[in-house]
Each structure stands twice: as structure tokens, then as C-alpha cells.
Scaffold this active site. Structure first.
Site, PDB file in Angstrom:
ATOM      1  N   SER A  85      -3.553  93.445 -45.124  1.00 51.46           N
ATOM      2  CA  SER A  85      -2.271  94.183 -44.496  1.00 51.46           C
ATOM      3  C   SER A  85      -1.501  93.087 -43.444  1.00 51.46           C
ATOM      4  O   SER A  85      -0.675  93.454 -42.870  1.00 51.46           O
ATOM      5  CB  SER A  85      -2.915  95.149 -43.435  1.00 51.46           C
ATOM      6  OG  SER A  85      -3.976  94.836 -42.868  1.00 51.46           O
ATOM      7  N   THR A 186      -2.110  96.056 -39.183  1.00 48.68           N
ATOM      8  CA  THR A 186      -1.387  94.766 -38.475  1.00 48.68           C
ATOM      9  C   THR A 186      -2.357  94.292 -37.383  1.00 48.68           C
ATOM     10  O   THR A 186      -2.979  94.821 -36.710  1.00 48.68           O
ATOM     11  CB  THR A 186      -0.343  95.674 -37.766  1.00 48.68           C
ATOM     12  OG1 THR A 186       0.532  96.316 -38.700  1.00 48.68           O
ATOM     13  CG2 THR A 186       0.457  94.641 -36.702  1.00 48.68           C
ATOM     14  N   THR A 204       2.351  91.293 -39.629  1.00 47.95           N
ATOM     15  CA  THR A 204       2.080  92.193 -40.588  1.00 47.95           C
ATOM     16  C   THR A 204       2.594  92.131 -41.934  1.00 47.95           C
ATOM     17  O   THR A 204       3.713  91.477 -41.988  1.00 47.95           O
ATOM     18  CB  THR A 204       1.969  93.690 -40.226  1.00 47.95           C
ATOM     19  OG1 THR A 204       1.563  94.581 -40.831  1.00 47.95           O
ATOM     20  CG2 THR A 204       3.459  93.902 -40.105  1.00 47.95           C
ATOM     21  N   ARG A 214      12.271  97.499 -46.333  1.00 49.19           N
ATOM     22  CA  ARG A 214      11.640  98.280 -45.128  1.00 49.19           C
ATOM     23  C   ARG A 214      11.037  97.383 -44.318  1.00 49.19           C
ATOM     24  O   ARG A 214      10.507  96.314 -44.385  1.00 49.19           O
ATOM     25  CB  ARG A 214      10.492  99.206 -45.723  1.00 49.19           C
ATOM     26  CG  ARG A 214       9.910 100.153 -44.705  1.00 49.19           C
ATOM     27  CD  ARG A 214       8.714  99.538 -44.085  1.00 49.19           C
ATOM     28  NE  ARG A 214       7.817 100.515 -43.102  1.00 49.19           N
ATOM     29  CZ  ARG A 214       6.956 100.161 -42.530  1.00 49.19           C
ATOM     30  NH1 ARG A 214       6.271  98.837 -42.283  1.00 49.19           N
ATOM     31  NH2 ARG A 214       6.362 100.874 -41.740  1.00 49.19           N
ATOM     32  N   VAL A 215      11.513  97.827 -43.072  1.00 42.89           N
ATOM     33  CA  VAL A 215      10.766  96.802 -41.929  1.00 42.89           C
ATOM     34  C   VAL A 215       9.981  97.861 -40.918  1.00 42.89           C
ATOM     35  O   VAL A 215      10.774  98.859 -40.457  1.00 42.89           O
ATOM     36  CB  VAL A 215      12.165  96.088 -41.103  1.00 42.89           C
ATOM     37  CG1 VAL A 215      11.574  95.455 -39.771  1.00 42.89           C
ATOM     38  CG2 VAL A 215      12.448  95.010 -41.896  1.00 42.89           C
ATOM     39  N   ASP A 217       7.586  98.465 -37.235  1.00 39.78           N
ATOM     40  CA  ASP A 217       7.598  98.358 -35.861  1.00 39.78           C
ATOM     41  C   ASP A 217       7.116  96.818 -35.439  1.00 39.78           C
ATOM     42  O   ASP A 217       7.643  96.685 -34.446  1.00 39.78           O
ATOM     43  CB  ASP A 217       6.379  99.359 -35.354  1.00 39.78           C
ATOM     44  CG  ASP A 217       5.143  99.150 -35.553  1.00 39.78           C
ATOM     45  OD1 ASP A 217       4.921  99.059 -37.003  1.00 39.78           O
ATOM     46  OD2 ASP A 217       4.314  99.179 -34.762  1.00 39.78           O
ATOM     47  N   THR A 237      -0.471  99.061 -33.733  1.00 44.67           N
ATOM     48  CA  THR A 237      -0.559  99.106 -35.199  1.00 44.67           C
ATOM     49  C   THR A 237      -0.549 100.413 -35.657  1.00 44.67           C
ATOM     50  O   THR A 237      -0.665 101.423 -34.939  1.00 44.67           O
ATOM     51  CB  THR A 237      -2.187  98.677 -35.370  1.00 44.67           C
ATOM     52  OG1 THR A 237      -2.398  98.592 -36.897  1.00 44.67           O
ATOM     53  CG2 THR A 237      -3.192  99.311 -34.517  1.00 44.67           C
ATOM     54  N   GLY A 238      -0.597 100.522 -37.213  1.00 46.78           N
ATOM     55  CA  GLY A 238      -0.376 101.797 -37.537  1.00 46.78           C
ATOM     56  C   GLY A 238       0.976 102.207 -38.213  1.00 46.78           C
ATOM     57  O   GLY A 238       1.592 101.200 -38.755  1.00 46.78           O
TER      58      GLY A 238
HETATM   59  N1  GLY Z   1       2.560  98.816 -38.164  1.00 46.58           N
HETATM   60  C1  GLY Z   1       2.975  98.046 -39.234  1.00 46.58           C
HETATM   61  C2  GLY Z   1       3.963  98.816 -40.147  1.00 46.58           C
HETATM   62  O1  GLY Z   1       4.115  99.975 -40.028  1.00 46.58           O
HETATM   63  O2  GLY Z   1       4.678  98.006 -40.556  1.00 46.58           O
END
Ligand code: GLY
Length: 324
Positions: A85, A186, A204, A214-215, A217, A237-238
Site C-alpha cells: 500500500s 498508508t 501511500t 485518483r488522489v 487524503d 490512514t484508511g
Molecule cells: N489513505 C490513503 C488513500 O485513501 O489513498
């Protein structure tokens, strides 16, 4: 009504050590009795945080800056092909391309970030150079890659055979990117170093099999990471979309500024997510936080979240408390 509100605000402020100006409007300067520095403290997300903490610890105990520490720390996960990840070995987007997001914040309020960066093993180091060498905070995509190459970073293939195999398997089944294809693990790290200075880093490969472009957080200052050297720092994270919609890490730090402990601040930010956003059963968000006194915490939406803390030479993995 106004007077009652003013009275309540003043009472709250007094109870948590904040002085309000006569107008009753805010002047939230965090006043901490806990700013004594008792040695480095490092917190990071997930089990891979243990190895990252160790690298950061070595920097701090060798007298390097807190920024050097968090950069070196998360570079360990970026280079580890077993971490699917983050960085090298990260799962690709729906087209089989590995795209990386990262950001870094230092004690001077300085920040740098890259998003949707391809072919570079250490996006965190590019983010640091964006912070240190450009007048900007964030570079994305082709522009970020061009900047990295001009700064001497080598282009490399980030898709490992294992990640390629996993993507090919996913493709046979699906081809439709949905919003929860596994890996969101992450690495976020916050460190408290000499002089109780705080810095943080977050990096990440984002959501596995995401739509191209796609980006999440992680590279968004305030969402995946936030540091205020008067208060502390937080990282997330998440499921990035949930964190972005609530500017989660900024929220955690602002809650600590009002006097909440790191644990109460993380829990409260997760409550905000749960209140504001319709959740699916598998959605996970985890926050980690540290305050100027070196208190640390991690908290998750779901039980699975773990975080690693290194303090007084001891590096330990903790199971985080959870809302559900
Ligand atoms: N927390 C990492 C992401 O959603 O890209």
C-alpha cells in the site's frame, strides 16, 4: 442568549486553559503545561510502522532534525516490496500503473506534497524538495515527475511481480474500480524531536485499483497529515475520501488545541466522520496523534487499526481503540 453563550465559552476556556479576549470571540492560543522535552517520541501507522520508527529513531538519536527523522522513517516502507500500500510494491490503479501520493510537514509550518507521481521510489523525498526548493506546496502528475527527474531522482519500475499478479487477478474478476478494493494501509508518521519540535510525513500508493488520476487524503495537507508545532501533529490512514471530506488530521490537531488528549481528539474526529458521512460496513479510517508533551494515541473506525510507538528506546505495536 449572547451572555449565556459567552459565559459557557469562558467556563469551557478556563477549564481547558485557554484565555478568551473580552469580546468572547476566539483567540485560541494553545497553552500547554506539558511542553517539557523528555526525549524523542515517534508514532506511525500499522505494523510496518515498527521498522519505520526504528529508522526515524536512529536519525533523532544521532542528532538529526525531526524532518530528517520522519523522511527517513517512511522511506523504509516506501522501499519495502512487502508493503502493498506504499511505494515500491504498492498495488496499481485500474490500468496497472502505480501512482504515489506523499506529503511532509515541519515544525516551521512548512509543507510539501506530491500527488499521482509515477516511477519514483521515494515520493516523500520529492515532497520535501517541493517544500524546500519551490515556492509551492504541491506538485502533481507529470509536473511532479519532471521536477523529481530534474532534481536527480531516477525513474524506476514500481510494479513488483506480486503486485502485477494481484492486479491481473482483480482484472479478471472486476474491471470496475469500486470504492473499497482492500489496501489502504498508508504509512503516516509523527515525531517529536529535540526542543519538542514536531514533524510528520505521510506516503501511500493509495486505494488499490483506483480510477487513474485518483488522489486520496495522504498528500493533502490537513487531511492525511497536519502538524502545528504549538500543539502537535496527526496523520490518517484508511479510506481517504472520508478523511478528505472532514479534513481529518487538521481536525485532530485543532481538537488537541482545545485541550483534548490525543486519544480523545482522534476519537472525536472519527465521530465527526461517522456523524457526517454514510458509512459502509468495511470502511476504515485510523488516526494517530502526538501532542507537545509526547502523549500519543491511535484510534480507528474499525477494530483492525494498529499503530507503532517508539519512546525511551522501546518500539511497540498497539491495537487501537475503535468506534465500532
Ligand atoms: N489513505 C490513503 C488513500 O485513501 O489513498
Amino acid at each position: 442568549m449572547y451572555n449565556r453563550r459567552k459565559f459557557l465559552l469562558s467556563s469551557l476556556a478556563a477549564s481547558i486553559g485557554i484565555s478568551l479576549p473580552a469580546s468572547g470571540h476566539k483567540e485560541y492560543r494553545y497553552r500547554s503545561d506539558r511542553s517539557g522535552f523528555d526525549g524523542p517520541v515517534i508514532i506511525s501507522t500499522w505494523e510496518h510502522g515498527l521498522a519505520a520508527n526504528l529508522a526515524a529513531w536512529k536519525k533523532l538519536t544521532a542528532g538529526k532534525s525531526v524532518l530528517d527523522a520522519v523522511e527517513a522513517g517512511v522511506m523504509v516502507s516506501e522501499a519495502d516490496p512487502a508493503v502493498s500500500s506504499v511505494g515500491y510494491g504498492g498495488f496499481p490503479d485500474s490500468q496497472g500503473e502505480v501512482t504515489l501520493d506523499a506529503c511532509i510537514m515541519g515544525p516551521e509550518g512548512d509543507a510539501g506534497s506530491v500527488a499521482c507521481l509515477k516511477h519514483i521510489l521515494h515520493p516523500i523525498s520529492v515532497a520535501r524538495l517541493v517544500m524546500e526548493k519551490t515556492p509551492h506546496v504541491m506538485l502533481v502528475g507529470e509536473g511532479a515527475l519532471k521536477f523529481a527527474v530534474e532534481e536527480g531522482f531516477q525513474k524506476t519500475d514500481l510494479l513488483t511481480p506480486d503486485a502485477k499478479k494481484a492486479w491481473e487477478k482483480w482484472k479478471q474478476k472486476s474491471m470496475v474500480p469500486d470504492d473499497f478494493n482492500g489496501g489502504h494501509d498508508t504509512i503516516g508518521m509523527i515525531a517529536l524531536g529535540a526542543g519538542a519540535d514536531v514533524a510528520g510525513a505521510c506516503t501511500t500508493s493509495g486505494l488499490s485499483y483506483k480510477l487513474p488520476g485518483r488522489v486520496g487524503d495522504s498528500p493533502i495537507i490537513g487531511a492525511g497529515l497536519f502538524v502545528d508545532n504549538e500543539v502537535g501533529g496527526a496523520a490518517a490512514t484508511g479510506h481517504g475520501e472520508l478523511v478528505m471530506k472532514t479534513l481529518g488530521s487538521f481536525l485532530v490537531v485543532e481538537l488537541m488545541r482545545t485541550g483534548l488528549s490525543p486519544e480523545a481528539a482522534c476519537r472525536s474526529a472519527l465521530n465527526r466522520i461517522a456523524e457526517k458521512i454514510p458509512l459502509k460496513p468495511d470502511y476504515q479510517v485510523g488516526f494517530i496523534a502526538i501532542n507537545k508533551g509526547g502523549e500519543t494515541a491511535g484510534y480507528g473506525l474499525q477494530k483492525s487499526f494498529e499503530y507503532a510507538v517508539m519512546k525511551e528506546g522501546k518500539n511497540q505495536l498497539f491495537k487501537a481503540g475503535s468506534l465500532f
